[in-house]
Enzyme design. Sequence first.
Site, PDB file in Angstrom:
ATOM      1  N   ARG A 141       0.834  -1.203   0.000  1.00 30.36           N
ATOM      2  CA  ARG A 141       0.000   0.000   0.000  1.00 30.36           C
ATOM      3  C   ARG A 141       0.874   1.261   0.000  1.00 30.36           C
ATOM      4  O   ARG A 141       0.607   2.208  -0.743  1.00 30.36           O
ATOM      5  CB  ARG A 141      -0.910  -0.019   1.228  1.00 30.36           C
ATOM      6  CG  ARG A 141      -2.239   0.637   0.982  1.00 30.36           C
ATOM      7  CD  ARG A 141      -3.260   0.266   2.024  1.00 30.36           C
ATOM      8  NE  ARG A 141      -4.590   0.521   1.482  1.00 30.36           N
ATOM      9  CZ  ARG A 141      -5.707   0.409   2.173  1.00 30.36           C
ATOM     10  NH1 ARG A 141      -5.694   0.006   3.409  1.00 30.36           N
ATOM     11  NH2 ARG A 141      -6.871   0.678   1.612  1.00 30.36           N
TER      12      ARG A 141
ATOM     13  N   CYS B 127     -18.525   1.143   6.407  1.00 33.95           N
ATOM     14  CA  CYS B 127     -18.875   1.799   7.676  1.00 33.95           C
ATOM     15  C   CYS B 127     -20.286   1.571   8.200  1.00 33.95           C
ATOM     16  O   CYS B 127     -20.446   1.233   9.367  1.00 33.95           O
ATOM     17  CB  CYS B 127     -18.639   3.291   7.543  1.00 33.95           C
ATOM     18  SG  CYS B 127     -16.911   3.687   7.349  1.00 33.95           S
TER      19      CYS B 127
HETATM   20  P1  NAI Z   1      -8.428   0.767   5.699  1.00 34.97           P
HETATM   21  O1  NAI Z   1      -8.508  -0.683   5.988  1.00 34.97           O
HETATM   22  O2  NAI Z   1      -8.541   1.270   4.291  1.00 34.97           O
HETATM   23  O3  NAI Z   1      -7.049   1.363   6.273  1.00 34.97           O
HETATM   24  C1  NAI Z   1      -6.510   1.057   7.524  1.00 34.97           C
HETATM   25  C2  NAI Z   1      -5.009   0.877   7.359  1.00 34.97           C
HETATM   26  O4  NAI Z   1      -4.398   0.803   8.654  1.00 34.97           O
HETATM   27  C3  NAI Z   1      -4.602  -0.400   6.631  1.00 34.97           C
HETATM   28  O5  NAI Z   1      -3.865  -0.066   5.468  1.00 34.97           O
HETATM   29  C4  NAI Z   1      -3.748  -1.158   7.663  1.00 34.97           C
HETATM   30  O6  NAI Z   1      -2.663  -1.854   7.076  1.00 34.97           O
HETATM   31  C5  NAI Z   1      -3.258  -0.021   8.535  1.00 34.97           C
HETATM   32  N1  NAI Z   1      -2.805  -0.416   9.872  1.00 34.97           N
HETATM   33  C6  NAI Z   1      -3.372  -1.305  10.734  1.00 34.97           C
HETATM   34  N2  NAI Z   1      -2.659  -1.370  11.883  1.00 34.97           N
HETATM   35  C7  NAI Z   1      -1.609  -0.507  11.754  1.00 34.97           C
HETATM   36  C8  NAI Z   1      -0.524  -0.108  12.582  1.00 34.97           C
HETATM   37  N3  NAI Z   1      -0.378  -0.600  13.817  1.00 34.97           N
HETATM   38  N4  NAI Z   1       0.370   0.775  12.113  1.00 34.97           N
HETATM   39  C9  NAI Z   1       0.234   1.297  10.868  1.00 34.97           C
HETATM   40  N5  NAI Z   1      -0.776   0.985  10.029  1.00 34.97           N
HETATM   41  C10 NAI Z   1      -1.701   0.096  10.461  1.00 34.97           C
HETATM   42  O7  NAI Z   1      -9.538   1.456   6.612  1.00 34.97           O
HETATM   43  P2  NAI Z   1     -10.265   2.862   6.373  1.00 34.97           P
HETATM   44  O8  NAI Z   1     -11.417   2.702   5.455  1.00 34.97           O
HETATM   45  O9  NAI Z   1      -9.235   3.907   6.107  1.00 34.97           O
HETATM   46  O10 NAI Z   1     -10.877   3.105   7.824  1.00 34.97           O
HETATM   47  C11 NAI Z   1     -10.044   3.440   8.941  1.00 34.97           C
HETATM   48  C12 NAI Z   1     -10.950   3.872  10.079  1.00 34.97           C
HETATM   49  O11 NAI Z   1     -11.689   5.040   9.704  1.00 34.97           O
HETATM   50  C13 NAI Z   1     -11.991   2.818  10.471  1.00 34.97           C
HETATM   51  O12 NAI Z   1     -12.186   2.892  11.854  1.00 34.97           O
HETATM   52  C14 NAI Z   1     -13.240   3.300   9.755  1.00 34.97           C
HETATM   53  O13 NAI Z   1     -14.420   2.893  10.415  1.00 34.97           O
HETATM   54  C15 NAI Z   1     -13.090   4.807   9.835  1.00 34.97           C
HETATM   55  N6  NAI Z   1     -13.784   5.556   8.783  1.00 34.97           N
HETATM   56  C16 NAI Z   1     -13.782   5.115   7.486  1.00 34.97           C
HETATM   57  C17 NAI Z   1     -14.416   5.834   6.494  1.00 34.97           C
HETATM   58  C18 NAI Z   1     -14.436   5.355   5.074  1.00 34.97           C
HETATM   59  O14 NAI Z   1     -15.175   5.933   4.289  1.00 34.97           O
HETATM   60  N7  NAI Z   1     -13.674   4.341   4.697  1.00 34.97           N
HETATM   61  C19 NAI Z   1     -15.097   7.111   6.787  1.00 34.97           C
HETATM   62  C20 NAI Z   1     -14.988   7.496   8.166  1.00 34.97           C
HETATM   63  C21 NAI Z   1     -14.370   6.732   9.115  1.00 34.97           C
END
Ligand code: NAI
Length: 467
Positions: free
Chosen positions: A42, A277
Amino acid sequence: MTTQVKKICCLGAGYVGGPTCAVIAYKCPHIQVTIVDVNETRINAWNSDNLPIYEPGLDKVVFDRRGKNLFFTTEVEKAINEADLIFVSVNTPTKKAGMGAGYAADLAYIESATRQIAEVARSSKIVVEKSTVPCRTAESMRTILEANSHDDIRFDILSNPEFLAEGTAINDLLYPDRVLIGGLQTPEGYKAQQALAKIYEQWVPKDKIITTNLWSSELSKLAANALLAQRISSINALSAICEATGADIDEVAYACGRDSRIGPRFLKASVGFGGSCFQKDILNLVYLSEQLNLPEVAAYWKQVVDLNEYQKKRFVSRIIKTLFNTITNKRIAVLGFAFKKDTGDTRESAAITLCKDFIQENAHVNIYDPKVSEQQIFYDLSGPEVTYDIKDLKKRVTVVQSAYEASANADAIVVATEWDEFKELDFERIYKSMNKPAFIFDGRLILDAEKLKSIGFRVHTIGRANF
Ligand code: NAI
């Protein structure tokens, strides 16, 4: 005096961490923003010409700042150490096993990110919970961080939930309806809130920056998603009544939406909501309510998700019933696979449920989506309900490069995502290439049904009767 933030680190380079922090770098050239992730593929993609996620306008923002004050790296420890403020934007999926499985948020990623901050930080930090989490998660983060802080190092924790919507993320970030910052009601808590508010104030009007206590902030995010999803389930419930009575759901939505107390937005009927979400956050709220011994509240919100499942199944039943009660060996063209237009994200997409059901009924499925890769589609469709064997799956599913290719020799077209390009298709050409009678099932209410009928199609639209 307010802490001046000079360096930001963001843990998690996903759909939230990437765009959010890229916009901060864009609007605050004096701040160095480093986005880190444990997923090297990524990070490599963020550093390439082909960004790992599709969002209109994202390329421009990233290419403008990358290498200047915006960096993507897997060097987590270094980035944590250098930063004054750390966003935790890691994933919080629904738990698959153990206590609360199927409902509760899996907080393992949040906890491990928090522990990592506590272990490697050599100076004081403001730690910002950006991920969506159950109410009072900040308390656990604070306990872990405080257990590791000492005289020279203190951690202040803030909740700053993200309200962007995929597909319009950059616009939402540039012109947010509001920015919410929750903090502890202590002098240090206020100071940390002000430090984060100062960053947003670079481009967001002050009156749109709301400060609350930590728990209100955490709960507001779950509540906002629950209320939005509830509107969709409400209009979808009404769409079933429309189909049975001859009322038209678009007309009903328009008439209701003109009431200023209701408002017109988020009243579009469809095959059901998707995305990473809505379902996850409501189930989270359901679990929280149960934990708080509020079973009636839990049941109320659970119904929003149940109705969404019902809507998808209802659409599939209508398709099968219309196609003379069998789709075995019939060819169905599925237009769109992403959970909504203008994103390549397929998490919880309604198209996945539809396609799996079609495959189980032994239909042939042609799938076209302008932004979702073949690899992603096969990944999403493999599983216990269908088969884990991609070779087997390929006997039933073909991923194609255009809506025309998908429709050729098909018995029916199913519109699963509201991509604008589907409105502009040459349906005369499509009609000629299909088996007759040629059916169209519009799961997004985007096509001109009367025009299609005049071409010869048999048209079925959600929320409209066919009698
Ligand atoms: P995602 O799965 O696309 O990204 C999360 C990233 O965090 C992954 O690339 C993962 O490898 C990384 N990660 C996990 N543990 C880690 C660590 N210890 N150190 C560094 N990187 C780490 O998830 P997304 O969609 O970005 O969502 C993230 C949060 O935001 C969730 O809680 C979600 O509910 C919230 N959210 C998401 C929205 C959306 O439209 N996707 C909108 C608003 C909130």
